[in-house]
Design a protein around this motif. Structure first.
Motif, short mmCIF file in Angstrom:
data_model
loop_
_atom_site.label_atom_id
_atom_site.label_comp_id
_atom_site.label_asym_id
_atom_site.label_seq_id
_atom_site.Cartn_x
_atom_site.Cartn_y
_atom_site.Cartn_z
N CYS A 1 -0.55 -2.05 -3.02
CA CYS A 1 -1.69 -2.85 -3.45
C CYS A 1 -1.78 -2.95 -4.97
O CYS A 1 -1.83 -1.94 -5.67
CB CYS A 1 -2.99 -2.25 -2.91
N GLU B 1 -0.63 2.96 6.65
CA GLU B 1 -1.45 2.48 7.76
C GLU B 1 -0.58 2.24 8.99
O GLU B 1 0.16 1.26 9.06
CB GLU B 1 -2.18 1.20 7.37
N ASN C 1 1.13 -0.19 2.63
CA ASN C 1 0.51 -1.32 1.96
C ASN C 1 0.55 -1.05 0.46
O ASN C 1 -0.12 -0.13 -0.02
CB ASN C 1 -0.93 -1.51 2.41
N GLU D 1 -1.15 2.59 0.47
CA GLU D 1 -1.82 3.10 1.67
C GLU D 1 -0.84 3.16 2.84
O GLU D 1 -0.08 2.21 3.08
CB GLU D 1 -3.00 2.20 2.04
N THR E 1 -1.15 -7.74 -1.97
CA THR E 1 -0.73 -6.60 -1.16
C THR E 1 0.62 -6.92 -0.54
O THR E 1 0.83 -8.00 -0.01
CB THR E 1 -1.76 -6.29 -0.06
N TYR E 2 1.55 -5.95 -0.64
CA TYR E 2 2.89 -6.10 -0.09
C TYR E 2 3.07 -5.01 0.97
O TYR E 2 2.52 -3.92 0.85
CB TYR E 2 3.93 -5.96 -1.19
N TYR E 3 3.88 -5.30 1.99
CA TYR E 3 3.99 -4.40 3.14
C TYR E 3 5.43 -3.95 3.35
O TYR E 3 6.37 -4.72 3.17
CB TYR E 3 3.50 -5.10 4.41
N THR F 1 7.99 -8.75 7.75
CA THR F 1 7.00 -9.82 7.68
C THR F 1 7.25 -10.80 8.82
O THR F 1 8.25 -10.71 9.53
CB THR F 1 7.06 -10.56 6.34
N THR G 1 3.06 1.74 8.34
CA THR G 1 3.33 0.67 7.40
C THR G 1 2.71 1.03 6.05
O THR G 1 1.57 1.48 5.99
CB THR G 1 2.74 -0.67 7.88
#
Length: 235
Positions: free
Chosen positions: A59, A52, A57, A50, A64-66, A11, A55
């Motif tokens: 959800c 992406e 995601n 997901e 949403t956390y990454y 982040t 990365t």
């Protein structure tokens, strides 16, 4: 025995500096340990994940956390929690699947649709139909042939083409914004249906329901929403 998986969450702080967070899966939660904040995410709240550009995601309905991790690693870790691959770039929580139109999944609590790849279609269809206590609305003939809607017992499902008023969206020309309400009664294996449409709801292709009157249907009954060339069945 408690299993852990540690991933790196990337982040940025307010100054644009990169922060490295720690993520672990423990029991029924994903734990994220950041420099300033700690997050404890119930796995049952995760709708989909997901991939992406390398990365992930993660959800939920609200957030949403990454994290940076390979999809196949987290897929193996979450398989025991009911997650399955529906696309090269998506994992879904199978309990959250509302309907499947052969190409996309509609998930509970969101109007976002998740794509389904061709090689995953059979697996998704089999998973949806394995819920023994649920009812199903299935399109057997027409433009949406293969479309499946899972109906939880005693929970009213509003059907229409407008996601603002309908729980399940059916995009056909003669389907009203809010077309009908459907309830599955598990104890009797029957369906209760109420029509709210302009163009009519038809049973067995002939009987048009009186609007705002409730009717009981037996399992295996045919239902048409405005257009009688698209035939659905309640199973």
């Amino acid at each position: 025995m408690i299993n852990y998986i540690y991933l790196t969450i990337t982040t940025l702080n307010r100054k644009g500096e990169m922060l490295m967070n720690r993520l672990s899966i423990k029991n029924n939660f994903i734990l994220i340990n950041a420099r300033r904040d700690n997050y404890k995410i119930p796995i049952q709240d995760i709708l989909y994940i997901e991939n992406e550009q390398h990365t992930l995601n993660i959800c939920t309905a609200d957030d949403t956390y990454y994290c940076y991790e390979r999809m196949d690693i987290i897929e193996k870790q979450l398989a025991r929690f009911g997650f399955l691959r529906c696309h090269q770039n998506y994992l879904v929580q199978k309990e959250c699947i509302v309907c499947f139109d052969n190409h996309t999944l509609q998930l509970k609590g969101t109007d976002f649709t998740v794509p389904v790849s061709r090689k995953c279609q059979k697996a998704i269809r089999n998973v949806m139909m394995e819920y023994g206590e649920c009812g199903f609305l299935v399109c057997e003939k027409g433009l949406l042939a293969g479309y499946i809607v899972k109906i939880e017992p005693e929970q009213p499902v509003m059907i229409g083409r407008d996601g603002n008023v309908a729980d399940v969206i059916i995009q056909l020309p003669l389907v009203s914004r809010l077309h009908c309400k459907l309830i599955y009664h598990y104890e009797t294996d029957e369906y209760e249906i109420t029509d709210y449409s302009t163009n009519g709801t038809f049973i067995h292709g002939q009987i048009r329901l009186i609007p705002k009157h409730s009717y009981i249907l037996e399992a295996d009954s045919e239902v048409c929403f405005g257009d009688r060339t698209n035939i659905f069945k309640v199973l």
